[in-house]
Motif scaffolding. Structure first.
Motif, short mmCIF file in Angstrom:
data_model
loop_
_atom_site.label_atom_id
_atom_site.label_comp_id
_atom_site.label_asym_id
_atom_site.label_seq_id
_atom_site.Cartn_x
_atom_site.Cartn_y
_atom_site.Cartn_z
N LEU A 94 0.83 -1.21 0.00
CA LEU A 94 0.00 0.00 0.00
C LEU A 94 0.86 1.26 0.00
CD1 LEU A 94 -2.71 -1.08 2.58
CD2 LEU A 94 -3.04 -0.82 0.12
N THR A 95 1.96 1.23 0.77
CA THR A 95 2.84 2.39 0.83
C THR A 95 3.41 2.72 -0.54
OG1 THR A 95 3.44 1.91 3.12
CG2 THR A 95 4.91 3.35 1.88
N ILE A 96 3.91 1.69 -1.23
CA ILE A 96 4.45 1.89 -2.58
C ILE A 96 3.36 2.37 -3.52
CG2 ILE A 96 5.47 0.72 -4.58
CD1 ILE A 96 6.88 -1.17 -2.57
N GLY A 97 2.20 1.73 -3.46
CA GLY A 97 1.09 2.10 -4.34
C GLY A 97 0.65 3.53 -4.14
N PHE A 98 0.56 3.97 -2.89
CA PHE A 98 0.11 5.34 -2.62
C PHE A 98 1.17 6.36 -3.02
CE2 PHE A 98 -2.99 3.43 0.48
CZ PHE A 98 -4.12 3.83 -0.22
N PHE A 99 2.44 6.02 -2.91
CA PHE A 99 3.49 6.93 -3.36
C PHE A 99 3.46 7.08 -4.88
CE2 PHE A 99 5.79 6.69 0.77
CZ PHE A 99 6.06 8.04 0.91
N ILE A 100 3.23 5.98 -5.57
CA ILE A 100 3.11 6.05 -7.04
C ILE A 100 1.89 6.89 -7.42
CG2 ILE A 100 2.62 4.70 -9.12
CD1 ILE A 100 4.24 2.41 -7.87
N ALA A 101 0.77 6.65 -6.73
CA ALA A 101 -0.45 7.41 -7.01
C ALA A 101 -0.24 8.89 -6.75
CB ALA A 101 -1.59 6.87 -6.16
N LEU A 102 0.44 9.21 -5.64
CA LEU A 102 0.70 10.61 -5.31
C LEU A 102 1.57 11.26 -6.38
CD1 LEU A 102 0.42 12.93 -3.29
CD2 LEU A 102 2.44 12.05 -2.11
N GLY A 103 2.57 10.52 -6.88
CA GLY A 103 3.41 11.05 -7.95
C GLY A 103 2.61 11.34 -9.21
N LEU A 104 1.69 10.44 -9.55
CA LEU A 104 0.85 10.66 -10.73
C LEU A 104 -0.09 11.84 -10.54
CD1 LEU A 104 -0.04 6.94 -11.61
CD2 LEU A 104 1.45 8.49 -12.90
N ILE A 105 -0.62 11.99 -9.33
CA ILE A 105 -1.51 13.12 -9.05
C ILE A 105 -0.75 14.44 -9.17
CG2 ILE A 105 -2.83 14.26 -7.23
CD1 ILE A 105 -3.61 11.45 -6.24
N VAL A 106 0.47 14.48 -8.63
CA VAL A 106 1.29 15.68 -8.72
C VAL A 106 1.61 16.00 -10.18
CG1 VAL A 106 3.56 16.67 -8.21
CG2 VAL A 106 2.29 15.46 -6.43
N ALA A 107 1.99 14.98 -10.95
CA ALA A 107 2.30 15.18 -12.37
C ALA A 107 1.07 15.67 -13.13
CB ALA A 107 2.82 13.88 -12.97
N GLY A 108 -0.08 15.07 -12.84
CA GLY A 108 -1.30 15.49 -13.51
C GLY A 108 -1.66 16.93 -13.20
N ALA A 109 -1.47 17.33 -11.93
CA ALA A 109 -1.79 18.71 -11.55
C ALA A 109 -0.81 19.71 -12.17
CB ALA A 109 -1.78 18.84 -10.03
N LEU A 110 0.46 19.35 -12.24
CA LEU A 110 1.47 20.26 -12.77
C LEU A 110 1.40 20.40 -14.28
CD1 LEU A 110 4.60 19.35 -10.62
CD2 LEU A 110 3.15 21.37 -10.43
N PHE A 111 1.12 19.28 -14.97
CA PHE A 111 1.16 19.30 -16.43
C PHE A 111 -0.22 19.27 -17.07
CE2 PHE A 111 5.16 17.28 -15.00
CZ PHE A 111 6.05 18.24 -15.47
N GLY A 112 -1.25 19.26 -16.24
CA GLY A 112 -2.61 19.44 -16.75
C GLY A 112 -3.18 18.30 -17.55
N PHE A 113 -2.85 17.05 -17.21
CA PHE A 113 -3.47 15.93 -17.93
C PHE A 113 -4.37 15.13 -17.01
CE2 PHE A 113 0.67 14.33 -16.47
CZ PHE A 113 0.32 13.16 -15.83
N ASP A 114 -5.40 14.54 -17.63
CA ASP A 114 -6.37 13.75 -16.88
C ASP A 114 -5.78 12.37 -16.62
OD1 ASP A 114 -8.54 12.54 -15.78
OD2 ASP A 114 -9.86 12.74 -17.52
#
Length: 235
Positions: free
Chosen positions: A157-177
């Motif tokens: 779960l820790t690894i999964g949530f860190f990956i998810a958080l990274g994707l959320i940050v990337a999506g917010a910064l670069f504007g992709f769904d």
């Protein structure tokens, strides 16, 4: 949510049946109360235009990341209040603080559901709630019937949530769904979190930590609800 080692009081799984059942009853009663409070606070928020406007203004780019960062800080603080303090009032304050924070961060998602539903928002919300509670009940039953210790899920779960958080940050910064499959993956992660948190009721908490246990379950339940609602809002 992490529990603290306790060298004095036994874990719930080591108690007699009567004490164990009493702990479960208190935990799920507090969970139900937290869900009810969430509904009441969310309803109140939607009656106040300034709060809705503020929440919606924080949904893009850096603002959304700051909101998520603030939510994570509040989550961490609320968990410490509910778990580490010896004051029961602090336990309840932590739970209430977390519920209010969840209600605020849910405003944009529920607003989107209302817009997408075009008048059928309550139907979508009801469907998401039924699916969430059904899956939550089924996963909880797996833990109680098998009595398996799901603590091994922690690292996954820790690894999964860190990956998810990274994707959320990337999506917010670069504007992709992030798309539908990201939401599906988060439903899987949330389901694993429910297994882990429910297992903690037996193997990690002592009988005085029912408020903290209910907070952990509530957090996993709302994460599941968030992404199920996200999926339904896309249809």
């Amino acid at each position: 949510m992490e529990t603290q080692p306790n060298s004095v009081q036994p874990f719930v799984g080591q108690l007699d049946d009567q004490a164990r059942v009493a702990f479960y009853r208190k935990t799920y009663a507090h969970l139900a109360a937290a869900v009810l409070l969430f509904v009441l606070v969310e309803t109140l928020f939607f009656q106040i235009d300034a709060i809705v406007s503020l929440a919606l203004s924080l949904t893009g780019g850096i603002s959304w990341l700051l909101l998520l960062g603030g939510f994570m800080l509040i989550t961490n603080y609320a968990e410490k209040m509910a778990l580490r303090s010896d004051d029961k009032n602090m336990h309840y304050a932590g739970l209430v603080l977390y519920v209010v924070a969840e209600a605020f961060i849910f405003i944009p998602l529920i607003f989107i559901a209302m817009v997408m539903a075009d008048g059928g928002a309550f139907q979508i919300l009801n469907q998401a709630a039924v699916l969430t509670l059904s899956l939550f009940t089924g996963l909880s039953a797996v833990v109680f019937l098998t009595k398996k210790d799901f603590s091994f899920l922690k690292s996954i779960l820790t690894i999964g949530f860190f990956i998810a958080l990274g994707l959320i940050v990337a999506g917010a910064l670069f504007g992709f769904d992030l798309g539908l499959w990201f939401s599906v993956g988060m439903v899987v992660l949330a389901s694993g979190s429910i297994l882990y948190q429910t297992s903690n009721l037996i193997h990690k908490y002592n009988e005085n930590q029912y408020v903290a246990a209910s907070l952990g379950l509530f957090a996993s339940l709302m994460l599941l609800f968030w992404y199920i609602l996200s999926i339904l809002s896309r249809e």
